[in-house]
Design a protein around this motif. Sequence first.
Motif, PDB file in Angstrom:
ATOM      1  N   ASN A   1       0.808  -0.798   0.005  1.00 22.54           N
ATOM      2  CA  ASN A   1      -0.244   0.103   0.120  1.00 22.54           C
ATOM      3  C   ASN A   1       1.181   1.469  -0.180  1.00 22.54           C
ATOM      4  OD1 ASN A   1      -2.375   1.039  -0.331  1.00 22.54           O
ATOM      5  ND2 ASN A   1      -2.473   1.217   2.147  1.00 22.54           N
ATOM      6  N   PRO A   2       1.116   2.095  -0.831  1.00 19.37           N
ATOM      7  CA  PRO A   2       0.719   1.259  -2.175  1.00 19.37           C
ATOM      8  C   PRO A   2       1.987   0.338  -2.790  1.00 19.37           C
ATOM      9  CG  PRO A   2       2.271   3.132  -2.432  1.00 19.37           C
ATOM     10  CD  PRO A   2       2.618   2.657  -0.986  1.00 19.37           C
ATOM     11  N   GLY A   3       0.730  -0.466  -4.159  1.00 21.88           N
ATOM     12  CA  GLY A   3       1.398  -1.325  -4.911  1.00 21.88           C
ATOM     13  C   GLY A   3       0.098  -2.388  -6.219  1.00 21.88           C
ATOM     14  N   SER A   4       0.396  -3.320  -6.119  1.00 21.14           N
ATOM     15  CA  SER A   4      -1.269  -3.495  -7.048  1.00 21.14           C
ATOM     16  C   SER A   4      -2.742  -3.775  -6.376  1.00 21.14           C
ATOM     17  CB  SER A   4      -0.272  -5.321  -7.801  1.00 21.14           C
ATOM     18  OG  SER A   4      -0.566  -5.791  -6.884  1.00 21.14           O
ATOM     19  N   GLY A   5      -3.253  -3.451  -6.716  1.00 17.79           N
ATOM     20  CA  GLY A   5      -4.839  -3.567  -6.396  1.00 17.79           C
ATOM     21  C   GLY A   5      -5.447  -3.211  -7.127  1.00 17.79           C
ATOM     22  N   GLY A   6      -7.035  -4.105  -6.332  1.00 23.57           N
ATOM     23  CA  GLY A   6      -8.493  -4.270  -7.398  1.00 23.57           C
ATOM     24  C   GLY A   6      -9.383  -4.319  -6.580  1.00 23.57           C
ATOM     25  N   TYR A   7      -9.861  -4.402  -6.713  1.00 22.82           N
ATOM     26  CA  TYR A   7     -11.681  -4.198  -6.500  1.00 22.82           C
ATOM     27  C   TYR A   7     -12.744  -4.881  -7.385  1.00 22.82           C
ATOM     28  CZ  TYR A   7     -12.824  -2.513 -11.396  1.00 22.82           C
ATOM     29  OH  TYR A   7     -12.694  -2.526 -12.531  1.00 22.82           O
TER      30      TYR A   7
ATOM     31  N   THR B   1      -1.321   1.354  -6.764  1.00 24.26           N
ATOM     32  CA  THR B   1      -2.918   2.295  -6.561  1.00 24.26           C
ATOM     33  C   THR B   1      -2.771   1.757  -4.830  1.00 24.26           C
ATOM     34  OG1 THR B   1      -5.284   2.682  -6.963  1.00 24.26           O
ATOM     35  CG2 THR B   1      -4.069   0.349  -6.128  1.00 24.26           C
ATOM     36  N   THR B   2      -2.943   2.240  -4.286  1.00 23.72           N
ATOM     37  CA  THR B   2      -3.510   2.314  -2.611  1.00 23.72           C
ATOM     38  C   THR B   2      -4.919   1.207  -2.244  1.00 23.72           C
ATOM     39  OG1 THR B   2      -4.909   4.575  -2.393  1.00 23.72           O
ATOM     40  CG2 THR B   2      -2.583   4.743  -2.771  1.00 23.72           C
TER      41      THR B   2
ATOM     42  N   GLU C   1      -0.425   7.744  -9.924  1.00 27.94           N
ATOM     43  CA  GLU C   1       0.559   7.556  -9.942  1.00 27.94           C
ATOM     44  C   GLU C   1       1.321   9.184 -10.390  1.00 27.94           C
ATOM     45  OE1 GLU C   1       1.966   4.328 -12.632  1.00 27.94           O
ATOM     46  OE2 GLU C   1       0.931   2.888 -12.385  1.00 27.94           O
ATOM     47  N   ASN C   2       0.322  10.092 -11.147  1.00 27.53           N
ATOM     48  CA  ASN C   2       1.263  11.079 -11.262  1.00 27.53           C
ATOM     49  C   ASN C   2       0.815  12.427 -10.611  1.00 27.53           C
ATOM     50  OD1 ASN C   2       1.367  10.219 -14.654  1.00 27.53           O
ATOM     51  ND2 ASN C   2      -0.968  10.798 -14.820  1.00 27.53           N
ATOM     52  N   LYS C   3      -0.093  11.567  -9.313  1.00 30.15           N
ATOM     53  CA  LYS C   3       0.441  12.133  -7.771  1.00 30.15           C
ATOM     54  C   LYS C   3       2.101  11.970  -7.081  1.00 30.15           C
ATOM     55  CE  LYS C   3      -4.305  14.295  -8.038  1.00 30.15           C
ATOM     56  NZ  LYS C   3      -5.234  14.145  -6.852  1.00 30.15           N
TER      57      LYS C   3
END
Length: 160
Positions: free
Chosen positions: A19-25, A45-46, A157-159
């Motif tokens: 966190n952050p890392g690869s994420g899913g929903y 993402t987070t 990623e841009n932030k």
Amino acid sequence: MNDCLKKVEIYTDGACSGNPGSGGYGVILLYNEHRKELSGGFCLTTNNRMEMMAAIVGLESLTMKCSVTLYTDSRYVVDSITQGWAKKWQANGWKRNEKEVAKNSDLWQRLLDLCQQHEVEFVWIKGHNGHKENEYCDQLAVRASQQKALPSDEVYENKV
């Protein structure tokens, strides 16, 4: 809640490996005998962004105004909406206070807009507590976060 609207239950969960890392929903929509499952993810993402994306994707999948009960194990999502924090941040130009910028304003804007399109009641449920639909949403989210070649969460990623 409006009795003339279709009543839909939406269960959501987000997951992040790191966190952050690869994420899913993961999302489950229930309407009468109908069931729809949705999932997706991002390579960086987070966890909070994935919790929010689950709610957004569920609400965005509705094709007409509905009366929605949205279940999530994210206090961040539930409290920010039900306590009015997200609307306050929006009114303050996405600032939490004079010095601190509100995180995830892109997703809060989408979620607030969706809450204007539908009648949404946010309900917190305890995660990893044996609730069948929440547990399954977690499985959907984890599986999505483990997919190869996940897209970029460009705003995050841009932030960074």
